[in-house]
Each structure stands twice: as structure tokens, then as C-alpha cells.
Design an enzyme around this catalytic site. Structure first.
Site, PDB file in Angstrom:
ATOM      1  N   VAL A   1      52.617  40.254  46.063  1.00 21.44           N
ATOM      2  CA  VAL A   1      52.045  40.343  47.411  1.00 21.44           C
ATOM      3  C   VAL A   1      50.760  39.508  47.331  1.00 21.44           C
ATOM      4  O   VAL A   1      49.759  39.935  46.772  1.00 21.44           O
ATOM      5  CB  VAL A   1      51.737  41.803  47.802  1.00 21.44           C
ATOM      6  CG1 VAL A   1      51.044  41.853  49.163  1.00 21.44           C
ATOM      7  CG2 VAL A   1      53.016  42.631  47.815  1.00 21.44           C
ATOM      8  N   PRO A   2      50.817  38.280  47.874  1.00 20.04           N
ATOM      9  CA  PRO A   2      49.813  37.269  47.517  1.00 20.04           C
ATOM     10  C   PRO A   2      48.466  37.442  48.222  1.00 20.04           C
ATOM     11  O   PRO A   2      48.083  36.631  49.065  1.00 20.04           O
ATOM     12  CB  PRO A   2      50.494  35.958  47.915  1.00 20.04           C
ATOM     13  CG  PRO A   2      51.384  36.343  49.054  1.00 20.04           C
ATOM     14  CD  PRO A   2      51.841  37.753  48.802  1.00 20.04           C
ATOM     15  N   CYS A   3      47.724  38.451  47.818  1.00 21.55           N
ATOM     16  CA  CYS A   3      46.416  38.675  48.433  1.00 21.55           C
ATOM     17  C   CYS A   3      45.441  37.553  48.069  1.00 21.55           C
ATOM     18  O   CYS A   3      44.404  37.404  48.719  1.00 21.55           O
ATOM     19  CB  CYS A   3      45.860  40.045  48.042  1.00 21.55           C
ATOM     20  SG  CYS A   3      45.727  40.315  46.272  1.00 21.55           S
ATOM     21  N   HIS A   4      45.790  36.758  47.061  1.00 17.62           N
ATOM     22  CA  HIS A   4      44.907  35.620  46.720  1.00 17.62           C
ATOM     23  C   HIS A   4      44.915  34.564  47.820  1.00 17.62           C
ATOM     24  O   HIS A   4      44.061  33.688  47.841  1.00 17.62           O
ATOM     25  CB  HIS A   4      45.330  35.002  45.373  1.00 17.62           C
ATOM     26  CG  HIS A   4      46.744  34.485  45.340  1.00 17.62           C
ATOM     27  ND1 HIS A   4      47.824  35.299  45.070  1.00 17.62           N
ATOM     28  CD2 HIS A   4      47.259  33.237  45.557  1.00 17.62           C
ATOM     29  CE1 HIS A   4      48.945  34.567  45.101  1.00 17.62           C
ATOM     30  NE2 HIS A   4      48.623  33.318  45.413  1.00 17.62           N
TER      31      HIS A   4
END
Lengths: 153, 203
Positions: free
Chosen positions: B170-173
Site C-alpha cells: 500500500v504505497p504510502c510513500h
């Protein structure tokens, strides 16, 4: 108490359980008894509440499971020379013979002797596992030693 | 001549470590066959240090970045998901493979079922919106707050992303501060920057 991750519980107590069962059911049946003990513990694990001593808890399960399967199977006479090499029995032939005699003791005395000498538990803990007093645990060990000496003479 | 008690006590000094470890490994297999493994975890190497990944039968439930206390993570999973938690790397082979491909620049999206049970409410909506940001693109805390249904809850959106249980997948970056600042990252800002550079989202 919240039970720790089962993997940590298993890693923390597998050697004591293995040691106990090797002495209690003997080298032929230790693996089955070990699997049954931890499967039974795993089934009960999520509903564990207020269990402060997980070591006593799992050794109690090991004792009960081994007693049950022992009863179900009946005792088998295993010739000493057919036993596989068991590291937990020490390298001395005389120790092998001694642990074979332990196998002939009645269940509670056998459990007490194994817990006292092979696992190295204090009498108080042995009493908790065998559901008896500390003094009764001590008495079981005394009786067992007496019987062993008789068998050896 | 040693006493009987001495002879019995010798059993204590003999090592059972290996036999017990083998018994334990067989037991974990039996537990899997009996469907008693609720959470399987594995430690995997990555260019950003060792990661801990955990899956339930539903899917990936947690990815813990390098630098976090793994024991604490496992204790937390035991409490919040199930104490029937085992190191069973075989159950995470597919997750490991996709992560390896991603870090090698060969994978642009993950094809893994996820178990969202560690997130709830607004935070869950923020994270689900985050999961849809494509590779190589970035978004903002404000935009995620809006997608989750409350444009003014920018700070809450930031907190939700900070509590992301499944980073990287889950690409919170990919979520930056409104105006372009990097914002924060659990794995440290250099990691966030490196991921965004690898994806070609920043120079």
C-alpha cells in the site's frame, strides 16, 4: 496475561517438552507425543486466560497426553538392543539400561522422576504439573528411586 | 561409583536442541494441515534491510519495515489478529517474489490479496485510496483526505498513512505534503526518496 505469539511459546518450551517426553514415553514414542502435546496446546491457546506459567501449562498437557496414549496403547516391551541411539539418554550403556527401568515405573512416579532429574524442575513445580502438593511430589520421587534400586539389585 | 541420582541427572546435560527443533518443524507442518495457523510470518531481505511480512488466510496483513522491533510487531499481531502465529516462510513465497521483483524495478503493481483488518473507518478509506495511486505518480495528504470523504482532515489522513500496516504494497510513500514536501515515512525519508526515484516519480 495475553498469550505471546505461539511461535515464541514453541521456541521457548520445545526442549523441556522434548526432554520430558523422551524420559516419560521413551525414544520410540517421543515424536508422536510431542506433536500431540503441541497440537493440543495450540487448540486451547486462543482461550488461555490468566495462565502465568506457560512452562507448567504445557508440561501438564504433555503429561496428560502421554498418560492417555500410554493407556490406549498398552505397554510394549522393547528389547534394549533395538532402541535407536538416543542422545538424551547419555552415551553410557548403563544409563540406557537405567532409563529403560524408569519406563517400568507407574505413571505418576515416572513423571516425577523425569521432571526432577531429566528436566530439572523444583518439587513445587512438579506438584503443580502432577496436581498434587510439593510434599507428594517429593514422595513420588522417593518411591520411584526406591523401586529403581530394587529393580537394579 | 556414582549414585543413582547422579546417574539420572546426567540426562539433563545431554543436548536435545536439534531433535526438539526437528520436532517443532514437523509440528508446524501438522498445524498447517489442521488449519490451525492463523497468521504466517517471514523475514525477508530487501535493499532497505530486513522486512517482516505477515499473512492471514485472507491475505497480507502486515509488512514491517527495517528498524521496527519485530518482537513487538509479532506480539501486537498475536493480540490484535490471533496468537496462533508461526514463522512459516513457505506461505509467503508469492509475497516475497513480488517484493523482489518490485525492488528490482521489474514490477509496477502488486497482485496480492490484502487483509485490511488492522485499519478501520476513515484511516481504512485513506489507505484504500492510497492503494490506487499508480506506480510513478504521487499524491498529497489533502487529496487522500478528500478521497476518503473529508477534505479538511489532512492531518488525520497523515496519521492514517503513518499507521499504514502494509507499506510498500500500500504505497504510502507516494503521498507527499501539499506543495511537494516529502512529508514523513516510517522507514525514514531516505527510503521514501529512494522508492520515488526508482519509480521515476521524482528526479
Amino acid at each position: 496475561m495475553r498469550p505471546p505469539p505461539f511461535q515464541a511459546f514453541l521456541d521457548g518450551h520445545r526442549e523441556e517438552v522434548y526432554r520430558f517426553l523422551t524420559g516419560f514415553v521413551g525414544p520410540h514414542d517421543v515424536d508422536d507425543a510431542f506433536q500431540e502435546t503441541f497440537l493440543s496446546a495450540l487448540r486451547a491457546y486462543p482461550s488461555l486466560r490468566n495462565e502465568t506459567n506457560l512452562k507448567s501449562w504445557v508440561l501438564t498437557i504433555a503429561y496428560r497426553k502421554a498418560m492417555d496414549s500410554h493407556r490406549g496403547r498398552g505397554r510394549r516391551a522393547v528389547p534394549v538392543e533395538d532402541l535407536p541411539e538416543q542422545p538424551s539418554r547419555g552415551s553410557h550403556a548403563e544409563d540406557h539400561a537405567l532409563w529403560d527401568l524408569v519406563q517400568a515405573l507407574p505413571g505418576k512416579q515416572r513423571a516425577a522422576v523425569v521432571q526432577r532429574y531429566a528436566v530439572g524442575l523444583p518439587y513445587k513445580e512438579i506438584g503443580a504439573i502432577l496436581d498434587c502438593t510439593e510434599e507428594a511430589a517429593r514422595q513420588n520421587v522417593r518411591e520411584a528411586l526406591k523401586k529403581l534400586k530394587e529393580m537394579m539389585s | 561409583m556414582s549414585t543413582l541420582e547422579d546417574r539420572l541427572e546426567r540426562a539433563q546435560r545431554v543436548s536435545v536442541g536439534e531433535a526438539a527443533a526437528q520436532g517443532a518443524a514437523r509440528f508446524v507442518k501438522a498445524a498447517e494441515e489442521e488449519k490451525l495457523v492463523d497468521v504466517a510470518f517471514a523475514r525477508v531481505d530487501s535493499p532497505f534491510g530486513e522486512l517482516l511480512i505477515a499473512s492471514t488466510r485472507k491475505g497480507v496483513v502486515q509488512l514491517s519495515l527495517h528498524g521496527y522491533d519485530q518482537n513487538e510487531t509479532l506480539e501486537d499481531l498475536a493480540h490484535k489478529v490471533s496468537p496462533r502465529i508461526f514463522e512459516a516462510p513457505g506461505r509467503l513465497d508469492e509475497v516475497r517474489r513480488e517484493l523482489d521483483e518490485y525492488f528490482a524495478g521489474k514490477r509496477k503493481s502488486f497482485d496480492l490479496p490484502l487483509d485490511w483488518q488492522l485499519s478501520h473507518g476513515f484511516a481504512l478509506r485513506v489507505l484504500k485510496a492510497t492503494a490506487r495511486i499508480p506506480y510513478g505518480r504521487v499524491s498529497s495528504y489533502r487529496e487522500m483526505a478528500e478521497k476518503a470523504g473529508n477534505v479538511r482532515a489532512t492531518r488525520a489522513a497523515g496519521n492514517a498513512l503513518g499507521g499504514n500496516a502494509i507499506p510498500i504494497i500500500v504505497p504510502c510513500h507516494r503521498v507527499l505534503r501539499t506543495g511537494g514536501g516529502l512529508g514523513g515515512y516510517g522507514g525514514g525519508l531516505p527510503m521514501k526518496e529512494a522508492l520515488l526515484k526508482m519509480e521515476g516519480a521524482i528526479l
